[in-house]
Design an enzyme around this catalytic site. Structure first.
Site, PDB file in Angstrom:
ATOM      1  N   ASP A  28       0.834  -1.212   0.000  1.00  0.00           N
ATOM      2  CA  ASP A  28       0.000   0.000   0.000  1.00  0.00           C
ATOM      3  C   ASP A  28       0.869   1.263   0.000  1.00  0.00           C
ATOM      4  O   ASP A  28       1.976   1.263   0.542  1.00  0.00           O
ATOM      5  CB  ASP A  28      -0.890  -0.028   1.256  1.00  0.00           C
ATOM      6  CG  ASP A  28      -2.061   0.930   1.137  1.00  0.00           C
ATOM      7  OD1 ASP A  28      -2.292   1.486   0.042  1.00  0.00           O
ATOM      8  OD2 ASP A  28      -2.750   1.128   2.158  1.00  0.00           O
ATOM      9  N   HIS A  45       3.427   3.794  -8.745  1.00  0.00           N
ATOM     10  CA  HIS A  45       3.258   2.378  -9.098  1.00  0.00           C
ATOM     11  C   HIS A  45       4.525   1.832  -9.766  1.00  0.00           C
ATOM     12  O   HIS A  45       4.895   0.680  -9.561  1.00  0.00           O
ATOM     13  CB  HIS A  45       2.047   2.197 -10.014  1.00  0.00           C
ATOM     14  CG  HIS A  45       0.735   2.534  -9.344  1.00  0.00           C
ATOM     15  ND1 HIS A  45       0.436   2.141  -8.060  1.00  0.00           N
ATOM     16  CD2 HIS A  45      -0.342   3.241  -9.779  1.00  0.00           C
ATOM     17  CE1 HIS A  45      -0.765   2.578  -7.737  1.00  0.00           C
ATOM     18  NE2 HIS A  45      -1.266   3.252  -8.753  1.00  0.00           N
ATOM     19  N   LEU A 139      11.213 -20.200  -5.130  1.00  0.00           N
ATOM     20  CA  LEU A 139      10.166 -19.351  -4.561  1.00  0.00           C
ATOM     21  C   LEU A 139       8.890 -19.416  -5.410  1.00  0.00           C
ATOM     22  O   LEU A 139       8.949 -19.347  -6.632  1.00  0.00           O
ATOM     23  CB  LEU A 139      10.665 -17.894  -4.530  1.00  0.00           C
ATOM     24  CG  LEU A 139       9.634 -16.846  -4.083  1.00  0.00           C
ATOM     25  CD1 LEU A 139       9.385 -16.932  -2.578  1.00  0.00           C
ATOM     26  CD2 LEU A 139      10.092 -15.431  -4.455  1.00  0.00           C
TER      27      LEU A 139
HETATM   28  C1  FPP Z   1      -1.145   0.375  -3.623  1.00  0.00           C
HETATM   29  O1  FPP Z   1      -0.860   1.728  -3.692  1.00  0.00           O
HETATM   30  C2  FPP Z   1      -0.785  -0.408  -4.781  1.00  0.00           C
HETATM   31  C3  FPP Z   1      -1.629  -0.902  -5.762  1.00  0.00           C
HETATM   32  C4  FPP Z   1      -3.056  -0.635  -5.866  1.00  0.00           C
HETATM   33  C5  FPP Z   1      -1.156  -1.821  -6.772  1.00  0.00           C
HETATM   34  C6  FPP Z   1      -0.052  -1.348  -7.620  1.00  0.00           C
HETATM   35  C7  FPP Z   1       0.912  -2.310  -8.054  1.00  0.00           C
HETATM   36  C8  FPP Z   1       2.209  -2.524  -7.582  1.00  0.00           C
HETATM   37  C9  FPP Z   1       2.836  -2.084  -6.404  1.00  0.00           C
HETATM   38  C10 FPP Z   1       3.224  -3.224  -8.258  1.00  0.00           C
HETATM   39  C11 FPP Z   1       3.059  -4.594  -8.642  1.00  0.00           C
HETATM   40  C12 FPP Z   1       2.217  -4.668  -9.765  1.00  0.00           C
HETATM   41  C13 FPP Z   1       2.187  -5.634 -10.647  1.00  0.00           C
HETATM   42  C14 FPP Z   1       1.102  -5.541 -11.614  1.00  0.00           C
HETATM   43  C15 FPP Z   1       3.145  -6.735 -10.717  1.00  0.00           C
HETATM   44  P1  FPP Z   1      -2.068   2.742  -3.696  1.00  0.00           P
HETATM   45  O2  FPP Z   1      -2.287   3.212  -5.080  1.00  0.00           O
HETATM   46  O3  FPP Z   1      -3.255   2.116  -3.041  1.00  0.00           O
HETATM   47  O4  FPP Z   1      -1.502   3.892  -2.807  1.00  0.00           O
HETATM   48  P2  FPP Z   1      -2.326   4.945  -1.961  1.00  0.00           P
HETATM   49  O5  FPP Z   1      -3.025   4.166  -0.889  1.00  0.00           O
HETATM   50  O6  FPP Z   1      -1.284   5.840  -1.426  1.00  0.00           O
HETATM   51  O7  FPP Z   1      -3.282   5.612  -2.883  1.00  0.00           O
END
Ligand code: FPP
Length: 253
Positions: A28, A45, A139
């Site tokens: 997150d 991201h 893994l």
């Molecule tokens: C949370 O940050 C993250 C996500 C919703 C997913 C994003 C994907 C990745 C971390 C990388 C891996 C991805 C793949 C497809 C292999 P948020 O956007 O919820 O952050 P916020 O809570 O600050 O808005």
């Protein structure tokens, strides 16, 4: 599920830490990481993928056997369309850029969640990465993508109900193992430890059934900042937990 996870030497501090057999991570805070730096959320991201790549290596080096990461939840569809499209493309790009490295590192990839709502070309990418790594024995990297635990349980229930309706299973024989086997995570041990970054303390529909006895560690860093020292701190916290599984624990025996 292992109740006696391996003890590994922490390569940074040389202190023995308990290593979970199955680690779950709610990654997150990508958006907040980016906004705090005056960048677009999508840049968060991109950094999140780097942190994931790093975590995969850490898991290999420390001896974690299964890693499940929450990368797109069924509820994430409510985000702006461009961000959803960006995350979908991120999965394609991650597979394109990392497949050879994953194969070299003997990583087996499994992508859990519903294929419904995904473009056929993305489903092909998912099938392809699973097929090309299926024979790997190191893994197991489980990517929860278009995943929601309640939907997973509902789907498992439908599957079991069909078996009963077809006369292949008696309702009286349904037990925990029947449900385990009908979930997307069939064959995987339950997670021992679940980490959530970015200061939020909730499970957000991640592995609800499987997390029955997981330890939870919540850290304040946003996901892109989660590095080896964060990982080691979490393992140290996990090592201090007295996992009782409903019993009275070793200290009182
Ligand atoms: C949370 O940050 C993250 C996500 C919703 C997913 C994003 C994907 C990745 C971390 C990388 C891996 C991805 C793949 C497809 C292999 P948020 O956007 O919820 O952050 P916020 O809570 O600050 O808005």
């Amino acid at each position: 599920m292992s109740i006696d996870p391996a003890i590994a030497a922490d390569p940074v501090q040389h202190a023995p830490v308990r290593v979970p057999e199955h680690l779950g991570v709610i990654m997150d805070g990508n958006g907040r990481w980016a906004i705090a730096r005056g960048k677009r959320r999508t840049e968060g991201h991109i950094e999140g993928v780097k942190a994931l790549r790093n975590l995969v290596e850490l898991c290999i080096n420390y001896g974690v056997k299964h890693l499940t990461v929450f990368s797109f939840s069924s509820e994430n569809w409510t985000r702006p369309r461009e961000e959803v499209a960006f995350i979908f493309n991120l999965l394609r790009r991650f597979v394109a850029s990392d497949l050879q490295r994953l194969i070299r590192n003997n990583v087996k990839v499994r992508i859990i969640g519903t294929r419904e709502g995904l473009e056929p070309s993305l489903v092909r990418v998912i099938d392809d990465v699973e097929a090309k790594t299926a024979g790997n024995t190191g893994l197991v990297l489980v990517v929860a993508f278009n995943y929601g635990a309640k939907a997973e349980i509902a789907e498992a229930t439908r599957r079991i109900a069909r078996e009963v309706a077809a006369g292949r299973l008696s309702a009286d024989d349904i037990c925990e193992a029947t449900i385990d086997a009908a979930l997307y995570t069939a064959g995987l041990p339950d997670p021992d430890l679940i980490i959530r970054t970015s200061g939020e303390q909730r499970i957000s529909n991640f592995l609800l059934w499987q997390a029955a006895y997981a330890e939870f560690v919540f850290v304040d860093e946003h996901w892109p900042d989660f590095d080896e020292s964060s990982f080691v701190r979490v393992l140290e916290t996990f090592s201090r937990r007295d996992r009782r599984f409903g019993g009275i624990g070793t200290a009182q025996k």
